[in-house]
Design an enzyme around this catalytic site. Sequence first.
Site, PDB file in Angstrom:
ATOM      1  N   ASP A 116      16.356  28.614  -8.241  1.00  0.00           N
ATOM      2  CA  ASP A 116      15.845  28.190  -9.349  1.00  0.00           C
ATOM      3  C   ASP A 116      14.331  29.669  -9.494  1.00  0.00           C
ATOM      4  O   ASP A 116      13.628  29.550  -8.776  1.00  0.00           O
ATOM      5  CB  ASP A 116      15.243  27.366  -9.205  1.00  0.00           C
ATOM      6  CG  ASP A 116      13.942  26.642 -11.153  1.00  0.00           C
ATOM      7  OD1 ASP A 116      14.258  27.803 -11.639  1.00  0.00           O
ATOM      8  OD2 ASP A 116      13.873  25.718 -11.289  1.00  0.00           O
ATOM      9  N   TYR A 144      10.530  26.106 -15.024  1.00  0.00           N
ATOM     10  CA  TYR A 144      10.682  25.204 -15.182  1.00  0.00           C
ATOM     11  C   TYR A 144       9.548  24.081 -14.115  1.00  0.00           C
ATOM     12  O   TYR A 144       8.554  23.255 -14.687  1.00  0.00           O
ATOM     13  CB  TYR A 144      11.609  23.812 -14.244  1.00  0.00           C
ATOM     14  CG  TYR A 144      11.846  22.642 -14.728  1.00  0.00           C
ATOM     15  CD1 TYR A 144      12.281  22.192 -16.067  1.00  0.00           C
ATOM     16  CD2 TYR A 144      10.401  21.744 -13.512  1.00  0.00           C
ATOM     17  CE1 TYR A 144      11.743  19.800 -16.073  1.00  0.00           C
ATOM     18  CE2 TYR A 144      11.074  20.068 -13.899  1.00  0.00           C
ATOM     19  CZ  TYR A 144      10.936  20.226 -15.103  1.00  0.00           C
ATOM     20  OH  TYR A 144      10.850  18.415 -15.168  1.00  0.00           O
ATOM     21  N   GLY A 159      16.590  24.125 -20.696  1.00  0.00           N
ATOM     22  CA  GLY A 159      15.510  23.975 -21.412  1.00  0.00           C
ATOM     23  C   GLY A 159      16.499  21.620 -21.258  1.00  0.00           C
ATOM     24  O   GLY A 159      16.070  22.122 -22.598  1.00  0.00           O
ATOM     25  N   ASP A 207      23.028  20.183 -10.896  1.00  0.00           N
ATOM     26  CA  ASP A 207      21.670  19.951  -9.781  1.00  0.00           C
ATOM     27  C   ASP A 207      20.818  18.864 -10.335  1.00  0.00           C
ATOM     28  O   ASP A 207      20.645  19.278 -11.729  1.00  0.00           O
ATOM     29  CB  ASP A 207      20.600  21.562  -8.759  1.00  0.00           C
ATOM     30  CG  ASP A 207      19.510  21.352 -10.312  1.00  0.00           C
ATOM     31  OD1 ASP A 207      18.565  21.162  -9.352  1.00  0.00           O
ATOM     32  OD2 ASP A 207      20.108  22.423 -10.931  1.00  0.00           O
TER      33      ASP A 207
END
Length: 376
Positions: A92, A96, A221, A271
Amino acid sequence: MEFDLLAKDSGSKARAGEITTAHGKIETPIFMPVGTIGTVKGVHQRELKEEINPDIILGNTYHLYLRPQMEVLRKAGGLHKFMNWDRNILTDSGGYQVYSLSANRKIKEEGVKFKSHIDGSYHFFTPENVMDVQRTIGADIIMAFDECTPYPCDYRYAKRSMHMTHRWLDRCMNHFHNTPPLYGYDQTLFPIVQGSTYKDLRQQSAEYIANAGAEGNAIGGLSVGEPAEEMYAMTEVVTAILPEDKPRYLMGVGTPINILENIALGVDMFDCVMPTRNARNGMLFTAHGTINIKNKKWYDDFSPIDEMGITWVDTEYSKAYLKHLFSVNEMLGKQIATIHNLGFYLWLTREARKHIIAGDFREWKDKMVKQMDKRL
């Protein structure tokens, strides 16, 4: 990276495919265990390979950037060698995590200034240096830097954020294509669809991402607090636009039921921290419902943890013993529960794949959703 679409379900949009990278094949649909800081919590790499057996795991740019830091990973030869993992890794971008630091970060067009949750030091992420960090980590699949909007989110904010994410994507791709990989194998960049829960924004973003021509695409999102029905609605909008011949990754999702419903909508990769985090709190997922192993009812239940489970812990230990371990706060209990939950998630996606190939996924999925929606 290569992606081969091998089968499609006749009663839904579910697909079975195969991704090939320098570190091997990934059979889809796939659940990726989350190894945020270079470890899947509570699980040795040997157990991860031999019992849970995922084709790919996930690491996190934000956390690895802060610890152990890039100098260590570069000297180690990348995250694969550092943690002794010879299969695929996806990272990632940290978007986030930066979003979750809402009280300690400031977003500008250039990038994001944020305060470390560890020592309070200040750092700055840009689309360019996030690509550099992920080059240093060496993951096979890396994510573009984006802004993950909260839920609920004002339409105007969601629109501004989406367009900035698109501009950041352009910068990510430009920098990515102008910097070489560091460890002798190729990496693949996935852009991320944003747009909150607004259909028109999701359509715009999906079209922008589809036109970017990347080798795979992600949907971000979602799973940030919105009702499951809205998640499914936005996923359906996006998968109808994203290219069919590229893998689709729904980030941060979710419960076993969420995963099956989104597979039915055409998603290939998932995930979530839920199987490991919930395991540490005594919640076990099974094909017949959810077990809270802390409940008194398991006090003298000497039946196996899960007679249908695929990992050795499922039949090696009883429910009563596992409850005892949790009641005395023994770390072994959390480890056993973690191995069970991850094994179940991988079993679930692999069973889904079998039923897609067999052509009866929709019927099987509906049956499984009813079974799993129970408290045992």
